[in-house]
Motif scaffolding. Structure first.
Motif, PDB file in Angstrom:
ATOM      1  N   VAL A  22       2.485   4.020   8.515  1.00  0.00           N
ATOM      2  CA  VAL A  22       1.683   3.036   7.800  1.00  0.00           C
ATOM      3  C   VAL A  22       0.200   3.399   7.934  1.00  0.00           C
ATOM      4  O   VAL A  22      -0.346   3.371   9.042  1.00  0.00           O
ATOM      5  CB  VAL A  22       1.921   1.612   8.331  1.00  0.00           C
ATOM      6  N   PRO A  23      -0.464   3.742   6.840  1.00  0.00           N
ATOM      7  CA  PRO A  23      -1.886   4.106   6.927  1.00  0.00           C
ATOM      8  C   PRO A  23      -2.783   2.884   7.109  1.00  0.00           C
ATOM      9  O   PRO A  23      -2.466   1.792   6.635  1.00  0.00           O
ATOM     10  CB  PRO A  23      -2.144   4.765   5.569  1.00  0.00           C
ATOM     11  N   GLU A  24      -3.880   3.099   7.823  1.00  0.00           N
ATOM     12  CA  GLU A  24      -4.895   2.046   7.963  1.00  0.00           C
ATOM     13  C   GLU A  24      -5.936   2.143   6.847  1.00  0.00           C
ATOM     14  O   GLU A  24      -6.559   1.144   6.492  1.00  0.00           O
ATOM     15  CB  GLU A  24      -5.571   2.165   9.327  1.00  0.00           C
ATOM     16  N   GLU A  25      -6.124   3.362   6.327  1.00  0.00           N
ATOM     17  CA  GLU A  25      -7.043   3.585   5.214  1.00  0.00           C
ATOM     18  C   GLU A  25      -6.377   4.478   4.184  1.00  0.00           C
ATOM     19  O   GLU A  25      -5.729   5.467   4.540  1.00  0.00           O
ATOM     20  CB  GLU A  25      -8.342   4.249   5.689  1.00  0.00           C
ATOM     21  N   LEU A  64      -1.687  -0.379  -5.057  1.00  0.00           N
ATOM     22  CA  LEU A  64      -1.579   0.214  -3.719  1.00  0.00           C
ATOM     23  C   LEU A  64      -1.670  -0.853  -2.630  1.00  0.00           C
ATOM     24  O   LEU A  64      -1.017  -0.739  -1.586  1.00  0.00           O
ATOM     25  CB  LEU A  64      -2.678   1.267  -3.528  1.00  0.00           C
ATOM     26  N   GLN A  65      -2.456  -1.882  -2.876  1.00  0.00           N
ATOM     27  CA  GLN A  65      -2.596  -2.959  -1.895  1.00  0.00           C
ATOM     28  C   GLN A  65      -1.284  -3.699  -1.698  1.00  0.00           C
ATOM     29  O   GLN A  65      -0.981  -4.183  -0.600  1.00  0.00           O
ATOM     30  CB  GLN A  65      -3.685  -3.935  -2.336  1.00  0.00           C
ATOM     31  N   LYS A  66      -0.469  -3.783  -2.758  1.00  0.00           N
ATOM     32  CA  LYS A  66       0.843  -4.427  -2.633  1.00  0.00           C
ATOM     33  C   LYS A  66       1.770  -3.600  -1.748  1.00  0.00           C
ATOM     34  O   LYS A  66       2.630  -4.139  -1.058  1.00  0.00           O
ATOM     35  CB  LYS A  66       1.463  -4.614  -4.021  1.00  0.00           C
ATOM     36  N   VAL A  67       1.609  -2.287  -1.785  1.00  0.00           N
ATOM     37  CA  VAL A  67       2.441  -1.415  -0.945  1.00  0.00           C
ATOM     38  C   VAL A  67       1.976  -1.461   0.503  1.00  0.00           C
ATOM     39  O   VAL A  67       2.792  -1.521   1.426  1.00  0.00           O
ATOM     40  CB  VAL A  67       2.399   0.035  -1.470  1.00  0.00           C
ATOM     41  N   TRP A  68       0.641  -1.428   0.710  1.00  0.00           N
ATOM     42  CA  TRP A  68       0.062  -1.456   2.065  1.00  0.00           C
ATOM     43  C   TRP A  68      -0.935  -2.616   2.161  1.00  0.00           C
ATOM     44  O   TRP A  68      -2.157  -2.420   2.086  1.00  0.00           O
ATOM     45  CB  TRP A  68      -0.643  -0.135   2.356  1.00  0.00           C
ATOM     46  N   PRO A  69      -0.445  -3.846   2.318  1.00  0.00           N
ATOM     47  CA  PRO A  69      -1.332  -5.018   2.279  1.00  0.00           C
ATOM     48  C   PRO A  69      -2.384  -5.048   3.379  1.00  0.00           C
ATOM     49  O   PRO A  69      -3.432  -5.689   3.232  1.00  0.00           O
ATOM     50  CB  PRO A  69      -0.355  -6.201   2.407  1.00  0.00           C
ATOM     51  N   GLY A  70      -2.138  -4.361   4.488  1.00  0.00           N
ATOM     52  CA  GLY A  70      -3.103  -4.403   5.584  1.00  0.00           C
ATOM     53  C   GLY A  70      -4.091  -3.261   5.603  1.00  0.00           C
ATOM     54  O   GLY A  70      -4.962  -3.198   6.483  1.00  0.00           O
ATOM     55  N   ALA A  71      -3.994  -2.354   4.642  1.00  0.00           N
ATOM     56  CA  ALA A  71      -4.843  -1.159   4.652  1.00  0.00           C
ATOM     57  C   ALA A  71      -6.116  -1.352   3.838  1.00  0.00           C
ATOM     58  O   ALA A  71      -6.161  -2.136   2.888  1.00  0.00           O
ATOM     59  CB  ALA A  71      -4.057   0.029   4.090  1.00  0.00           C
TER      60      ALA A  71
END
Length: 283
Positions: free
Chosen positions: A60-63, A84-91
């Motif tokens: 899981v990427p942070e950025e 992309l935010q939907k795939v990685w909501p915390g990034a």
């Protein structure tokens, strides 16, 4: 303090290369190209979920730094970022045009003229920080001089107009086994005609022993210089850098043109990813 896990994407019309950076570890993945001109937000999200995530084994990427074709206006940037935010909501998600990828990869933090010669083509003057000038790209129908789609269109024209001599017609037919109706169907009725046209460019590499192929290459790349490189006054004072499959495979012609026009040839990279990785390592 541990370094952040970063994911860098370089997305063209045909394919996307992803580089996961975690400390000193590097992993590279691939998916199809994701242009917002050809895909909507749902399709982009679905492509990432089905083609990329299975390769990442739960990382899981942070950025996320996404550089993509078609990401030159705010509406497209917002759509890609939301997907992309939907795939990685915390990034943290950053979206740039693929021209910025070329500029950062080729020039680093130094000024230069950076050009993309891949499926499509584009160019800019980069001052080491930002893109200062960008000669407008008109897409594969009106422009894209020097690109795979542009050169592929020339090959098809030479074949359909019967400009090729008998030898080249035979070579073309042996390799592609298509007729006029099939070509027109793919160009005018099927999706992604730019990719279809660009698919003919390997024929150029395979037949450079024939003068007609050299004519197509020299004329096509010269048109890129005339319509784009020449429009930057800085072209005579800073290096000219190139990236993309066309630039890489025909870099000898780029070198000849730079010598002819008394211009300084800089870096020629097959793709920007190594340069982008180095750029984001330094942040």
């Amino acid at each position: 303090m541990p370094s952040k896990v970063k994911l860098v994407a370089d997305s063209g019309s045909t394919k996307t290369e992803w580089r996961l950076m975690s400390g000193k570890d590097r992993s590279t993945f691939h998916s199809q190209g994701m242009s917002p001109y050809f895909m909507d937000g749902l399709q982009i999200e679905e492509t990432v979920r089905t083609e990329l995530l299975p390769q990442m084994a739960g990382a899981v990427p942070e950025e996320v730094f996404f550089y993509g074709t078609g990401c030159g206006n705010e509406q497209n940037v917002a759509m890609v970022k939301a997907s992309l935010q939907k795939v990685w909501p915390g990034a943290g998600i950053t979206v740039h045009h693929d021209l910025m990828a070329a500029a950062r990869a080729l020039c680093g933090r130094e000024p230069g003229v950076a050009s993309i010669l891949g499926t499509g083509s584009n160019s800019c003057y980069y001052d080491g920080t930002t893109i200062v000038k960008n000669n407008p790209g008109l897409g594969f129908i009106l422009g894209d001089e020097g690109s795979g789609a542009f050169l592929g269109k020339k090959i098809v024209q030479y074949y359909l107009y019967q400009t090729f001599d008998d030898e080249m017609r035979f070579r073309f037919e042996e390799k592609f086994k298509v007729n006029k109706d099939q070509i027109l169907e793919n160009v005018y009725r099927k999706p992604l005609p730019n990719r279809y046209l660009a698919s003919f460019t390997p024929f150029l590499s395979e037949n450079r022993d024939h003068y007609m192929i050299e004519n197509i290459l020299e004329d096509g790349l010269n048109e890129f210089f005339f319509n784009h490189i020449y429009k930057y006054s800085e072209s005579w004072t800073v290096p000219l850098h190139f990236t993309g499959s066309v630039a890489w495979h025909f870099r000898d012609i780029l070198e000849e043109l730079c010598h002819l026009y008394e211009l300084q040839l800089g870096n020629v990279l097959k793709n920007p990813m190594d340069g982008l990785t180095e750029f984001h390592e330094e942040e």
